[in-house]
Design a protein around this motif. Structure first.
Motif, PDB file in Angstrom:
ATOM      1  N   VAL A  92     -14.432  40.320 -21.466  1.00 34.82           N
ATOM      2  CA  VAL A  92     -13.186  41.714 -21.849  1.00 34.82           C
ATOM      3  C   VAL A  92     -12.296  41.392 -21.780  1.00 34.82           C
ATOM      4  O   VAL A  92     -11.771  42.194 -22.655  1.00 34.82           O
ATOM      5  CB  VAL A  92     -14.945  42.075 -22.682  1.00 34.82           C
ATOM      6  N   LYS A 133      -6.314  28.093 -19.355  1.00 36.23           N
ATOM      7  CA  LYS A 133      -7.417  28.257 -19.920  1.00 36.23           C
ATOM      8  C   LYS A 133      -7.691  29.045 -20.947  1.00 36.23           C
ATOM      9  O   LYS A 133      -7.729  29.421 -21.698  1.00 36.23           O
ATOM     10  CB  LYS A 133      -8.671  27.864 -19.034  1.00 36.23           C
TER      11      LYS A 133
ATOM     12  N   GLN B  44     -22.645  39.066 -24.949  1.00 38.78           N
ATOM     13  CA  GLN B  44     -21.250  39.177 -26.249  1.00 38.78           C
ATOM     14  C   GLN B  44     -20.043  39.389 -25.694  1.00 38.78           C
ATOM     15  O   GLN B  44     -19.082  39.377 -25.723  1.00 38.78           O
ATOM     16  CB  GLN B  44     -21.120  40.619 -26.983  1.00 38.78           C
ATOM     17  N   ASN B  45     -20.028  40.089 -23.744  1.00 37.29           N
ATOM     18  CA  ASN B  45     -18.833  40.231 -23.099  1.00 37.29           C
ATOM     19  C   ASN B  45     -18.297  38.646 -22.863  1.00 37.29           C
ATOM     20  O   ASN B  45     -16.896  38.423 -23.525  1.00 37.29           O
ATOM     21  CB  ASN B  45     -19.392  40.350 -21.561  1.00 37.29           C
ATOM     22  N   CYS B  46     -19.083  38.424 -22.567  1.00 41.42           N
ATOM     23  CA  CYS B  46     -18.340  36.599 -22.909  1.00 41.42           C
ATOM     24  C   CYS B  46     -18.144  36.374 -24.476  1.00 41.42           C
ATOM     25  O   CYS B  46     -17.399  35.722 -24.396  1.00 41.42           O
ATOM     26  CB  CYS B  46     -19.086  35.595 -21.989  1.00 41.42           C
ATOM     27  N   HIS B  47     -19.365  35.709 -24.974  1.00 38.03           N
ATOM     28  CA  HIS B  47     -18.690  34.855 -26.312  1.00 38.03           C
ATOM     29  C   HIS B  47     -18.098  35.921 -27.258  1.00 38.03           C
ATOM     30  O   HIS B  47     -18.179  35.461 -28.173  1.00 38.03           O
ATOM     31  CB  HIS B  47     -19.704  34.382 -26.460  1.00 38.03           C
ATOM     32  N   GLY B  48     -17.889  37.249 -27.184  1.00 41.30           N
ATOM     33  CA  GLY B  48     -17.169  38.189 -28.337  1.00 41.30           C
ATOM     34  C   GLY B  48     -18.750  38.375 -29.244  1.00 41.30           C
ATOM     35  O   GLY B  48     -18.906  38.069 -29.753  1.00 41.30           O
ATOM     36  N   GLU B  52     -16.360  34.428 -30.622  1.00 40.59           N
ATOM     37  CA  GLU B  52     -15.260  33.591 -30.650  1.00 40.59           C
ATOM     38  C   GLU B  52     -15.009  32.921 -29.951  1.00 40.59           C
ATOM     39  O   GLU B  52     -14.500  32.090 -29.136  1.00 40.59           O
ATOM     40  CB  GLU B  52     -14.529  34.696 -31.122  1.00 40.59           C
ATOM     41  N   GLY B  53     -15.380  33.550 -28.099  1.00 44.87           N
ATOM     42  CA  GLY B  53     -15.511  32.554 -27.030  1.00 44.87           C
ATOM     43  C   GLY B  53     -14.124  33.444 -26.452  1.00 44.87           C
ATOM     44  O   GLY B  53     -13.379  34.044 -27.081  1.00 44.87           O
ATOM     45  N   LEU B  54     -14.034  32.973 -25.679  1.00 41.33           N
ATOM     46  CA  LEU B  54     -12.133  32.950 -25.351  1.00 41.33           C
ATOM     47  C   LEU B  54     -11.357  32.251 -24.802  1.00 41.33           C
ATOM     48  O   LEU B  54     -12.434  31.208 -23.410  1.00 41.33           O
ATOM     49  CB  LEU B  54     -12.901  34.353 -23.955  1.00 41.33           C
ATOM     50  N   SER B  55     -10.220  31.653 -25.523  1.00 41.83           N
ATOM     51  CA  SER B  55      -9.372  30.560 -25.280  1.00 41.83           C
ATOM     52  C   SER B  55      -9.969  29.166 -24.975  1.00 41.83           C
ATOM     53  O   SER B  55     -11.203  28.997 -25.606  1.00 41.83           O
ATOM     54  CB  SER B  55      -8.133  30.768 -23.750  1.00 41.83           C
ATOM     55  N   ALA B  56      -9.170  29.109 -24.150  1.00 40.83           N
ATOM     56  CA  ALA B  56     -10.614  27.702 -23.590  1.00 40.83           C
ATOM     57  C   ALA B  56     -11.408  27.510 -22.545  1.00 40.83           C
ATOM     58  O   ALA B  56     -11.723  26.557 -21.663  1.00 40.83           O
ATOM     59  CB  ALA B  56      -9.364  26.107 -23.513  1.00 40.83           C
ATOM     60  N   LEU B  57     -11.320  29.261 -21.547  1.00 36.65           N
ATOM     61  CA  LEU B  57     -12.494  28.958 -21.119  1.00 36.65           C
ATOM     62  C   LEU B  57     -13.919  29.601 -21.241  1.00 36.65           C
ATOM     63  O   LEU B  57     -15.020  29.342 -20.649  1.00 36.65           O
ATOM     64  CB  LEU B  57     -11.903  30.718 -20.279  1.00 36.65           C
ATOM     65  N   ILE B  58     -14.080  30.025 -22.346  1.00 37.92           N
ATOM     66  CA  ILE B  58     -15.504  30.721 -22.604  1.00 37.92           C
ATOM     67  C   ILE B  58     -15.719  30.043 -24.448  1.00 37.92           C
ATOM     68  O   ILE B  58     -14.878  30.183 -25.140  1.00 37.92           O
ATOM     69  CB  ILE B  58     -16.003  32.017 -22.813  1.00 37.92           C
TER      70      ILE B  58
END
Lengths: 218, 138
Positions: A92, A133, B44-48, B52-58
């Protein structure tokens, strides 16, 4: 007709009142301890205020370059503490920080530094991969690896909660973004997990950038 | 007379279908709304907030085709975590997802939530289905 004039007048008064309020908020507070120092200038005692500043540190960034407190001399920067395998608040924080990065990367006039609190795992290649990434390149955002004890100690000078390890070997840490001015004084602390506070931080950075270099605050 | 009977029968059928549907939609709504809470706490912390996820990380949770094709494996991913690369919307994600400590009914709720948010349409994934899927985890 007379009534209308009154309405207009009241509207003007309210309008200017609001403008006055927003115009007034141009100086960010300075956080931390402060103490007066008295120096002799031209044989006269002059009292000045000494503010708390960020301590010295030695780290390596995601490119393998040595980064110390000196590398940030004269920079406005934001700092946070994280680790790449953090399953809780870090995604987050860095989702929000990515907005800050995108807002300032082309101008190149601020820096973001993220200290890892798990230097054993987060080596230079691990940090580089994480940055890639995340979509971070260039020198606007550094991911820093230092000695664990040093970084934990350093967190105190940023006024954040000192990181801890719990029984499960999970790291517990603070999700704050700390705004530091060119004199290495803390000028803002924001909850990095709250998009609204991060938006406020972006506004505050702009305020700080417009601040004259030798300002006497408070 | 014949018309009346047909009318009555069709009325009963319509009523039956309608009640069936509303029971189904009550189950759906119950799973979906409690699933939203599970999502907030565990995902939600990771996947939004919008998956939406997070760039190419999640990875994002918006690949409806992936979710549909892997519908029966999703419960195992949540329960055991995921330690191999996956391709979502044409991009490869190779970071591990940690296992979540969730009961089968919580997994069913959160899957119903994810499966019917962010542009996905998988309908209800109930506890029985999750139990059956979990029995086949690799």
């Amino acid at each position: 007709m007379k009534n209308l004039t009154w309405v207009g007048l009241i509207a003007i008064i309210f309008g200017t009142a609001c403008k006055f309020n927003t115009g007034d908020k141009t100086v960010l507070p300075i956080y931390g301890n402060r103490r007066p120092v008295t120096k002799m200038v031209n044989d006269k005692p002059v009292t000045d205020t000494l503010y708390q500043t960020i301590s010295k540190f030695k780290t390596i960034n995601q490119y393998g370059d040595s980064i110390s407190n000196k590398s940030l001399d004269g920079d406005i920067y934001i700092a946070d503490f994280f680790f790449t395998t953090c399953p809780s608040i870090c995604p987050v924080m860095h989702r929000n920080m990515l907005n800050v990065y995108n807002a300032f990367k082309s101008r190149g006039d601020i820096r973001i530094i993220s200290y890892t609190i798990d230097p054993k795992h987060d080596s230079v290649p691990v940090l580089k991969k994480y940055a890639d990434k995340l979509g971070v390149s260039g020198n606007t955002w550094w991911f820093l690896q230092g000695k664990k004890d040093d970084i934990y100690k350093l967190s105190e000078s940023y006024l954040v909660r000192k990181p801890q390890e719990d029984a499960k070997q999970q790291f517990i840490h603070d999700g704050s973004f700390i705004l530091v001015d060119k004199q290495k004084r803390i000028r803002g602390a924001y909850d990095g997990t709250d998009p609204k506070q991060v938006e406020q931080m972006i506004a505050d950075i702009k305020t700080l950038q417009n601040e004259p270099d030798q300002i006497i605050a408070q | 007379m014949k018309l009346k009977i047909t009318g009555a029968i069709s009325a009963v059928i319509i009523l039956f279908i309608a009640s069936c549907q509303s029971e189904e939609s009550i189950e759906f709504r119950r799973y979906y709304s409690s699933g939203a809470l599970v999502y907030q706490t565990h995902c939600q912390n990771c996947h939004g907030i919008n998956g939406e996820g997070l760039s190419a990380l999640i990875p994002p949770l918006t690949d409806s085709i992936y979710l549909k094709n892997n519908k029966t494996a999703l419960a195992c991913y949540i329960k055991l975590g995921l330690n191999r690369p996956i391709t979502i919307k044409g991009r490869t994600f190779d970071d591990a997802m940690p296992a979540a400590e969730l009961s089968p009914v919580e997994i069913a709720r959160v899957l119903t939530y994810i499966g019917n948010s962010f542009g996905n349409k998988l309908n209800t994934i109930n506890e029985q289905a999750v139990q059956a899927d979990l029995a086949k985890c690799e």
